[in-house]
Design a protein around this motif. Structure first.
Motif, PDB file in Angstrom:
ATOM      1  N   ALA A 146       0.822  -1.159  -0.023  1.00 59.05           N
ATOM      2  CA  ALA A 146      -0.146  -0.065  -0.167  1.00 59.05           C
ATOM      3  C   ALA A 146       0.771   1.027   0.014  1.00 59.05           C
ATOM      4  N   ASN A 147       0.753   2.031  -0.775  1.00 57.81           N
ATOM      5  CA  ASN A 147       1.139   3.417  -0.972  1.00 57.81           C
ATOM      6  C   ASN A 147       0.763   4.325   0.381  1.00 57.81           C
ATOM      7  N   THR A 148       1.641   5.229   0.562  1.00 51.41           N
ATOM      8  CA  THR A 148       1.297   6.261   1.417  1.00 51.41           C
ATOM      9  C   THR A 148       1.269   7.693   0.804  1.00 51.41           C
ATOM     10  N   TYR A 149       0.140   8.406   1.232  1.00 55.97           N
ATOM     11  CA  TYR A 149       0.048   9.925   0.724  1.00 55.97           C
ATOM     12  C   TYR A 149      -0.105  11.035   1.598  1.00 55.97           C
ATOM     13  N   GLY A 150       0.419  12.101   1.447  1.00 57.10           N
ATOM     14  CA  GLY A 150       0.495  13.234   2.465  1.00 57.10           C
ATOM     15  C   GLY A 150      -1.063  13.793   2.116  1.00 57.10           C
ATOM     16  N   MET A 151      -2.009  13.664   3.302  1.00 53.23           N
ATOM     17  CA  MET A 151      -3.345  14.146   3.251  1.00 53.23           C
ATOM     18  C   MET A 151      -3.654  14.351   4.804  1.00 53.23           C
ATOM     19  N   PRO A 174       0.591  19.749  -0.132  1.00 55.49           N
ATOM     20  CA  PRO A 174       1.205  20.281  -1.310  1.00 55.49           C
ATOM     21  C   PRO A 174       2.427  19.339  -1.944  1.00 55.49           C
ATOM     22  N   ASP A 175       2.556  19.433  -3.272  1.00 55.59           N
ATOM     23  CA  ASP A 175       3.577  18.484  -3.852  1.00 55.59           C
ATOM     24  C   ASP A 175       4.911  18.462  -3.404  1.00 55.59           C
ATOM     25  N   ILE A 176       5.273  19.432  -2.641  1.00 55.37           N
ATOM     26  CA  ILE A 176       6.605  19.483  -2.045  1.00 55.37           C
ATOM     27  C   ILE A 176       6.523  18.297  -0.838  1.00 55.37           C
ATOM     28  N   ASN A 177       5.642  17.908  -0.652  1.00 51.72           N
ATOM     29  CA  ASN A 177       5.437  16.632   0.500  1.00 51.72           C
ATOM     30  C   ASN A 177       5.393  15.179  -0.207  1.00 51.72           C
ATOM     31  N   TYR A 178       4.282  15.295  -0.933  1.00 49.15           N
ATOM     32  CA  TYR A 178       3.882  13.983  -1.616  1.00 49.15           C
ATOM     33  C   TYR A 178       3.336  14.614  -3.105  1.00 49.15           C
ATOM     34  N   SER A 179       3.992  13.923  -4.338  1.00 51.17           N
ATOM     35  CA  SER A 179       3.674  14.371  -5.554  1.00 51.17           C
ATOM     36  C   SER A 179       2.273  13.659  -6.107  1.00 51.17           C
ATOM     37  N   ASN A 180       1.961  12.722  -5.663  1.00 53.73           N
ATOM     38  CA  ASN A 180       0.858  11.855  -6.438  1.00 53.73           C
ATOM     39  C   ASN A 180      -0.629  11.753  -5.722  1.00 53.73           C
ATOM     40  N   LEU A 181      -1.609  11.399  -6.360  1.00 54.70           N
ATOM     41  CA  LEU A 181      -2.849  11.047  -5.756  1.00 54.70           C
ATOM     42  C   LEU A 181      -2.922   9.523  -6.199  1.00 54.70           C
ATOM     43  N   PRO A 182      -3.765   9.109  -5.259  1.00 53.88           N
ATOM     44  CA  PRO A 182      -4.137   7.320  -5.530  1.00 53.88           C
ATOM     45  C   PRO A 182      -4.438   7.204  -6.996  1.00 53.88           C
ATOM     46  N   GLN A 183      -4.042   6.232  -7.457  1.00 56.36           N
ATOM     47  CA  GLN A 183      -4.397   5.581  -8.891  1.00 56.36           C
ATOM     48  C   GLN A 183      -5.887   5.171  -8.779  1.00 56.36           C
ATOM     49  N   LYS A 184      -6.809   5.166  -9.679  1.00 60.66           N
ATOM     50  CA  LYS A 184      -7.859   4.437  -9.718  1.00 60.66           C
ATOM     51  C   LYS A 184      -8.087   2.956  -9.311  1.00 60.66           C
TER      52      LYS A 184
END
Length: 238
Positions: free
Chosen positions: A16-21, A84-94
């Motif tokens: 599982a990926n981790t995203y900055g949210m 912001p993208d300076i922390n994590y650049s991506n969103l979850p993929q579909k």
């Protein structure tokens, strides 16, 4: 009665990926917390802002502790905000069925939620959330996600007979174990009456563990999900 349950190794970065949210709940504003914390980190926060941040930290830390202790939480997130993208650049993929966000929280997609929510979850529950941009507040996706509050705990782990679990090197006297790299049938569980058990639970004896019943996993396989993408390790029930 099935002789198996399944460990979902969702904290594994290969699963599982981790995203900055940041989260927004009825009790605290994670967006405001994020920006104030950014100021605090670089020493540009004034006294009034510091007090605001300290006030937000109280309910936030209460939420953090409750989630990681697998306790029932009344007010779950109502929105997620992409940092912001300076922390994590991506969103979850579909095609991502679940992922983690800042703080280690678990979020699922609609396909996974639709199956899991049909089963006996006890106190475990979800909130539906959408993802927004933390700077513009614009909604970034029409796809709903589901934040899960895992609130059922059972001590079923057979510490003596399970493989690929380790002790805390700093506190080796503790009973709690950590997941290493188990394979199918390495984890042994002692469950007295499996037919009446909750279908999704955490075991306090195994750090960050999430177990699925065999019945639940069969339903997930039936809709085309597979063992690898779910990060599942088959466990033997004795």
């Amino acid at each position: 009665m099935s002789n198996y349950a399944w460990l979902c190794d969702y904290t594994n970065y290969s699963v599982a990926n981790t995203y900055g949210m940041a989260m927004q709940t009825e009790e605290f504003d994670g967006v405001e917390r994020f920006w104030l914390y950014e100021k605090e980190k670089i020493g540009q926060i004034n006294n009034e802002e510091q007090q605001m941040l300290d006030n937000i930290r109280i309910p936030y830390l209460k939420f953090f502790d409750a989630w990681h202790n697998r306790e029932l939480i009344k007010h779950l997130p109502v929105k997620l905000f992409k940092e912001p993208d300076i922390n994590y650049s991506n969103l979850p993929q579909k095609d991502e069925i679940f992922f983690r966000i800042t703080g280690g929280y678990l979020v699922m997609n609609e396909k996974l939620y639709n199956i899991i929510s049909q089963f006996n979850l006890g106190k475990t529950h979800f909130s539906q959330v959408y993802i927004y941009d933390i700077e513009t507040k614009k909604q970034l996706s029409d796809m709903p996600y589901y934040f899960i509050n895992i609130a059922e705990k059972f001590e079923f782990l057979d510490i003596e007979n399970s493989k690929e679990i380790s002790v805390n090197q700093y506190f080796p006297q503790q009973r709690k174990r950590w997941i290493r790299e188990p394979k199918n049938d390495d984890i042994i569980l002692s469950i007295p009456v499996m037919d009446n058990i909750i279908d999704l639970w955490h075991d306090p004896l195994l750090n960050n563990s999430l177990f699925f019943s065999d019945k639940l996993v069969k339903a997930l396989f039936d809709v085309g999900l597979n063992q690898k993408e779910l990060g599942l390790i088959r466990c033997i029930i004795k």
